[in-house]
Design a protein around this motif. Structure first.
Motif, short mmCIF file in Angstrom:
data_model
loop_
_atom_site.label_atom_id
_atom_site.label_comp_id
_atom_site.label_asym_id
_atom_site.label_seq_id
_atom_site.Cartn_x
_atom_site.Cartn_y
_atom_site.Cartn_z
N PHE A 172 82.97 -18.83 3.43
CA PHE A 172 82.90 -17.38 3.28
C PHE A 172 84.20 -16.79 2.79
CE2 PHE A 172 82.04 -13.11 3.59
CZ PHE A 172 82.73 -12.45 4.59
N THR A 227 83.72 -13.79 0.17
CA THR A 227 83.19 -12.48 -0.14
C THR A 227 81.67 -12.58 -0.25
OG1 THR A 227 85.16 -11.89 -1.42
CG2 THR A 227 83.19 -10.56 -1.76
N ILE A 228 81.00 -11.62 0.35
CA ILE A 228 79.55 -11.49 0.17
C ILE A 228 79.28 -10.14 -0.47
CG2 ILE A 228 77.39 -11.04 1.39
CD1 ILE A 228 77.82 -13.93 1.23
N ARG A 266 84.34 -8.60 2.68
CA ARG A 266 85.33 -9.63 2.40
C ARG A 266 85.75 -10.31 3.69
NH1 ARG A 266 89.85 -7.14 -1.23
NH2 ARG A 266 90.86 -6.81 0.78
N CYS A 304 71.64 -10.91 -2.10
CA CYS A 304 73.01 -11.18 -1.69
C CYS A 304 73.59 -12.23 -2.64
CB CYS A 304 73.11 -11.63 -0.24
SG CYS A 304 72.17 -13.11 0.20
N THR A 317 77.29 -14.74 -3.42
CA THR A 317 78.64 -15.22 -3.19
C THR A 317 79.00 -16.14 -4.33
OG1 THR A 317 80.14 -16.30 -1.64
CG2 THR A 317 77.91 -17.16 -1.73
#
Length: 111
Positions: A31, A33-34, A52, A95, A97
């Motif tokens: 993880f 940024t999503i 973030r 979503c 990433t």
């Protein structure tokens, strides 16, 4: 391979709320940024919100004050809480990433 899966979409009346989920999986997921995006029928895909790793959040003007991004720290799941929904929020929500996208979940706001 990283995978993202959205869920939580559906039909809601104007003024209602929904919470979308984005579950991330795969050995390569880390993880940073999503992003949440949406695409209304016949329109381009637009950015909606950002979360973030350091906790920074940002929102498109059209949803600021109504939508909230968050994360479940115990698992790789991210949320988009949507309140005070309007008909113009109707879209498929995605979503994202890095270069990975989910399949999307449809949100319909209608009376």
């Amino acid at each position: 391979q990283v995978q993202l899966m959205e869920s939580g979409g559906g039909l809601v009346q104007p003024g209602g709320s929904l919470r979308l989920s984005c579950a991330a999986s795969g050995p390569g997921f880390s993880f940073n940024t999503i992003g949440w995006y949406r695409q209304a029928p016949g329109r381009q895909r637009d950015w909606v919100a950002l979360l973030r790793r350091d906790g920074y959040k940002n929102y498109a003007d059209s949803v600021k004050g109504r939508f909230t991004v968050s994360r479940d720290n115990t698992k790789n799941t991210f949320y988009l809480q949507m309140n005070s929904l309007k008909p113009e929020d109707t879209a498929v929500y995605y979503c994202n990433t890095a270069s990975t996208w989910g399949q999307g979940t449809l949100v319909t706001v209608s009376s």
